[in-house]
Each structure stands twice: as C-alpha cells, then as structure tokens.
Design a protein around this motif. Structure first.
Motif, PDB file in Angstrom:
ATOM      1  N   ALA A   1       0.822  -1.213   0.000  1.00  0.00           N
ATOM      2  CA  ALA A   1       0.000   0.000   0.000  1.00  0.00           C
ATOM      3  C   ALA A   1       0.851   1.256   0.000  1.00  0.00           C
ATOM      4  O   ALA A   1       0.449   2.295  -0.548  1.00  0.00           O
ATOM      5  N   SER A   2       2.056   1.190   0.597  1.00  0.00           N
ATOM      6  CA  SER A   2       2.926   2.372   0.679  1.00  0.00           C
ATOM      7  C   SER A   2       3.832   2.515  -0.542  1.00  0.00           C
ATOM      8  O   SER A   2       4.568   3.496  -0.644  1.00  0.00           O
ATOM      9  N   ARG A   3       3.793   1.559  -1.447  1.00  0.00           N
ATOM     10  CA  ARG A   3       4.697   1.575  -2.590  1.00  0.00           C
ATOM     11  C   ARG A   3       4.450   2.815  -3.441  1.00  0.00           C
ATOM     12  O   ARG A   3       3.381   3.013  -4.009  1.00  0.00           O
ATOM     13  N   GLY A   4       5.434   3.678  -3.505  1.00  0.00           N
ATOM     14  CA  GLY A   4       5.332   4.885  -4.319  1.00  0.00           C
ATOM     15  C   GLY A   4       4.432   5.953  -3.746  1.00  0.00           C
ATOM     16  O   GLY A   4       4.134   6.945  -4.426  1.00  0.00           O
ATOM     17  N   THR A   5       3.986   5.801  -2.498  1.00  0.00           N
ATOM     18  CA  THR A   5       3.119   6.804  -1.881  1.00  0.00           C
ATOM     19  C   THR A   5       3.381   6.819  -0.384  1.00  0.00           C
ATOM     20  O   THR A   5       4.280   6.142   0.110  1.00  0.00           O
ATOM     21  N   ARG A   6       2.600   7.594   0.340  1.00  0.00           N
ATOM     22  CA  ARG A   6       2.853   7.798   1.766  1.00  0.00           C
ATOM     23  C   ARG A   6       1.630   7.399   2.582  1.00  0.00           C
ATOM     24  O   ARG A   6       0.502   7.810   2.271  1.00  0.00           O
ATOM     25  N   LEU A   7       1.841   6.623   3.620  1.00  0.00           N
ATOM     26  CA  LEU A   7       0.813   6.333   4.601  1.00  0.00           C
ATOM     27  C   LEU A   7       1.050   7.204   5.832  1.00  0.00           C
ATOM     28  O   LEU A   7       2.198   7.509   6.173  1.00  0.00           O
ATOM     29  N   VAL A   8      -0.037   7.602   6.487  1.00  0.00           N
ATOM     30  CA  VAL A   8       0.070   8.498   7.637  1.00  0.00           C
ATOM     31  C   VAL A   8      -0.672   7.887   8.831  1.00  0.00           C
ATOM     32  O   VAL A   8      -1.520   7.009   8.668  1.00  0.00           O
ATOM     33  N   PRO A   9      -0.338   8.353  10.054  1.00  0.00           N
ATOM     34  CA  PRO A   9      -1.021   7.822  11.231  1.00  0.00           C
ATOM     35  C   PRO A   9      -2.538   7.936  11.117  1.00  0.00           C
ATOM     36  O   PRO A   9      -3.073   8.979  10.730  1.00  0.00           O
ATOM     37  N   GLY A  10      -3.210   6.850  11.457  1.00  0.00           N
ATOM     38  CA  GLY A  10      -4.664   6.807  11.373  1.00  0.00           C
ATOM     39  C   GLY A  10      -5.192   6.141  10.128  1.00  0.00           C
ATOM     40  O   GLY A  10      -6.367   5.760  10.087  1.00  0.00           O
ATOM     41  N   ASP A  11      -4.357   5.983   9.096  1.00  0.00           N
ATOM     42  CA  ASP A  11      -4.795   5.228   7.921  1.00  0.00           C
ATOM     43  C   ASP A  11      -5.149   3.801   8.349  1.00  0.00           C
ATOM     44  O   ASP A  11      -4.496   3.220   9.219  1.00  0.00           O
ATOM     45  N   VAL A  12      -6.170   3.240   7.735  1.00  0.00           N
ATOM     46  CA  VAL A  12      -6.617   1.887   8.063  1.00  0.00           C
ATOM     47  C   VAL A  12      -6.620   1.034   6.804  1.00  0.00           C
ATOM     48  O   VAL A  12      -7.052   1.484   5.735  1.00  0.00           O
ATOM     49  N   ILE A  13      -6.130  -0.204   6.947  1.00  0.00           N
ATOM     50  CA  ILE A  13      -6.099  -1.142   5.833  1.00  0.00           C
ATOM     51  C   ILE A  13      -6.728  -2.455   6.290  1.00  0.00           C
ATOM     52  O   ILE A  13      -6.284  -3.051   7.276  1.00  0.00           O
ATOM     53  N   GLY A  14      -7.763  -2.895   5.582  1.00  0.00           N
ATOM     54  CA  GLY A  14      -8.426  -4.141   5.906  1.00  0.00           C
ATOM     55  C   GLY A  14      -7.729  -5.331   5.273  1.00  0.00           C
ATOM     56  O   GLY A  14      -7.086  -5.220   4.223  1.00  0.00           O
ATOM     57  N   SER A  15      -7.903  -6.483   5.909  1.00  0.00           N
ATOM     58  CA  SER A  15      -7.266  -7.720   5.447  1.00  0.00           C
ATOM     59  C   SER A  15      -7.973  -8.346   4.257  1.00  0.00           C
ATOM     60  O   SER A  15      -7.408  -9.168   3.547  1.00  0.00           O
ATOM     61  N   GLY A  16      -9.214  -7.963   4.032  1.00  0.00           N
ATOM     62  CA  GLY A  16     -10.088  -8.744   3.175  1.00  0.00           C
ATOM     63  C   GLY A  16     -10.800  -9.801   3.999  1.00  0.00           C
ATOM     64  O   GLY A  16     -10.440 -10.084   5.147  1.00  0.00           O
ATOM     65  N   THR A  17     -11.812 -10.391   3.409  1.00  0.00           N
ATOM     66  CA  THR A  17     -12.699 -11.296   4.141  1.00  0.00           C
ATOM     67  C   THR A  17     -12.046 -12.635   4.408  1.00  0.00           C
ATOM     68  O   THR A  17     -11.493 -13.268   3.508  1.00  0.00           O
ATOM     69  N   VAL A  18     -12.132 -13.083   5.668  1.00  0.00           N
ATOM     70  CA  VAL A  18     -11.651 -14.410   6.023  1.00  0.00           C
ATOM     71  C   VAL A  18     -12.514 -15.455   5.299  1.00  0.00           C
ATOM     72  O   VAL A  18     -13.674 -15.198   4.979  1.00  0.00           O
ATOM     73  N   GLY A  19     -11.927 -16.628   5.049  1.00  0.00           N
ATOM     74  CA  GLY A  19     -12.685 -17.678   4.386  1.00  0.00           C
ATOM     75  C   GLY A  19     -13.988 -17.995   5.102  1.00  0.00           C
ATOM     76  O   GLY A  19     -13.995 -18.191   6.315  1.00  0.00           O
ATOM     77  N   TRP A  20     -15.089 -18.029   4.372  1.00  0.00           N
ATOM     78  CA  TRP A  20     -16.453 -18.265   4.859  1.00  0.00           C
ATOM     79  C   TRP A  20     -16.964 -17.115   5.704  1.00  0.00           C
ATOM     80  O   TRP A  20     -17.969 -17.263   6.404  1.00  0.00           O
TER      81      TRP A  20
END
Length: 296
Positions: free
Chosen positions: A226-245
């Motif tokens: 997600a940070s590749r070529g850009t900047r993440l800052v405090p408070g940014d949230v990234i979800g894992s995607g849905t767990v199986g089932w």
C-alpha cells in the motif's frame, strides 16, 4: 476505544475486564496516533472510570484513508469456484473505501438504497501509527499501531452491476470496538497472521468461522504494498479482506444448502475476532432511493 458517556462527550478509553478508564475530554484516537502519543496516553491517570455496559462505543476513528484488501484466498476461491486469479498471487490487491462511512461497533447498519443482496464481510483492520513512504515489509510491520475488527458491508447486487464496485461498498464500514497493539497478540503469531478465531453469529445462532492464521498475505506485505510509491500516515486503516467463509456471498455460491438469504431489516449480526473484540449490529431499512434524470 472511542466512546461517549452520559455527557455525550467523545473520549478515548482503555478497556480492561469490562471497565473503561477514560482520558480527558477532547482527546481522540486519531489525534493520539498523529501525535505518536498512544503508548504514553495509556499510562495516564483516568479522568473517569465507567463500565463498558454504560457507554456508547463510537467508531474507533475516522481514518485519513481507508483501504480494503483481498488477502484470504480461501474467500476468493469460495466466491469464484475456479482457481485463484494469478494476479492475487503476485500482489495483495486492495481498493479504496469511504472513510465517512465508518460506524461504531454496535451501531445500526442501513441496507444500501436499491440493494436486495446486502452482506457483511468479517475482516481484521491494521491501523497505521507511524508515517512511512515506500516501506520495506519490515518497516511496514513496525508502522502498525495495532489491530481492530473490520467489517466491510457490501451491496452485492450493486457491486456486480455497476461498472466499478464502489457504490456497492461505501454505505458502511465498521471499525472497533478497540485497538489492540501487536505485542498483545504476539504469543499467538502463526503463519502469516495470528492464530485467532474469527466467527459470525446470525440471529444468535453460530453461522461461520475462520482463522486469521489462514491469511495468504501478511500485514507486513499488505502495508508495504500500500505504501509503494506513496505515503501512509497515522490513522490510515487497511483491511485484510474477508476471512474464508466470512460472508454470505461465499455460502450463496459455494455452500447453497447453508445459505440463509441476504440480510434484511431487523436481522442481528455479531462478528468477532478472538482477543480483539466483537461487533454487534442490527440491520436497518435503507434510505429512500432517488431516481436520476436518466439511466437507472
């Protein structure tokens, strides 16, 4: 957690054994993350002490940016019963969601206007605590302040019929109830995640279960990408995607004998990640649908 009490003022509190120790009014989760003061704040004297049962749990924070990934390949296989698209093996694919859609852990969730196929998606969210740009996986993992329960509410019919999925995704996202730091989970580290059960209960009946350890991309990889070529800052949230089932769509496609139907007003959905917390939502009727001047 973020909460309000009898006075209605938003506070940040540390929850232990069913009791919240609140910080001074005016402190916010986002403000503490931006100041790098989360650890220091946890050691401050409480401005109030109150039972969790007596507070309103607010959205954990309104993040500067909100991304959601697709990093449990079992979920992808269940939704597309052929082999996983090769690009999922090359990158931890993500898309942007709407930060203004964030709701609290026990708030009502409205069905999206027009939707007849409304769904939940049980996930884990990583909250960034340290700014970084183009980070290595090692730097990325060190930038994570902690984890929370993440639910991506999805209008499956809108998601499929629109030219892009966004309108099927921006009605609501749950973040909460608490932020748990990685060191509190370290003793359960397993595979590319942690050996923590992820469960869903519908109407009080256990429905489906998965485990964070089954994830196919680690959060070190997810945040680095997600940070590749850009900047993440405090408070940014990234979800894992849905767990199986971890959603209804998987059952509709891959286990139709167990598919209970799409969510309806009045339905109760409980989603839990072991050691992190539980979401408890009642589904509400959609807002009115307003036709456009042309088209649909």
């Amino acid at each position: 957690m973020s909460y309000s009490h009898a006075d209605g003022v938003e506070r940040v509190g540390i929850e232990r054994d069913g009791v919240v120790s609140g910080l001074a009014p005016g402190e916010t989760m986002l403000g503490l993350l931006q100041a790098g003061a989360l650890e220091e704040a946890a050691g401050r004297p409480a401005s109030e002490t109150v039972a969790v049962a007596d507070v309103r749990v607010l959205p954990l924070l309104v993040p500067p940016s909100l991304r959601d990934s697709m990093c449990f390949h079992e979920h992808i296989r269940n939704c597309r019963p052929t082999e996983v698209e090769p690009r999922h093996e090359q990158w931890p694919i993500f898309y942007f969601q709407n930060p203004q859609s964030v709701v609290g852990a026990h708030d009502e969730v409205r069905i999206s206007p027009e939707s007849a196929k409304f769904d939940y998606e049980l996930e884990v969210g990583a909250v960034i605590g340290r700014a970084g740009e183009n980070m290595t996986p090692e730097q990325a993992e060190a930038s994570i302040a902690g984890y929370t329960v993440f639910c991506d509410w999805s209008a499956r019919d809108l998601q499929r019929e629109r030219l892009v999925m966004i309108k099927g995704k921006d009605g609501a996202t749950t973040l909460g109830p608490v932020l748990v730091t990685a060191d509190e989970l370290e003793h359960r580290r397993s595979g590319k995640g942690f050996d923590l059960a992820m469960t869903v209960t519908l109407g009080g009946t256990p429905f489906s279960a998965g485990n964070w350890s089954s994830i196919d991309w680690s959060f070190a990889d997810i945040v680095s990408y997600a940070s590749r070529g850009t900047r993440l800052v405090p408070g940014d949230v990234i979800g894992s995607g849905t767990v199986g089932w971890g959603c209804l769509l998987e059952h509709d496609i891959s286990a139709p004998d167990r598919f209970p139907g799409w969510l309806q007003p009045g339905d109760r959905v409980e989603l839990e990640v072991e050691l992190i917390g539980r979401l408890d939502h009642t589904i509400a009727a959609p807002l009115p649908f307003h036709p456009l001047s042309s088209g649909c």
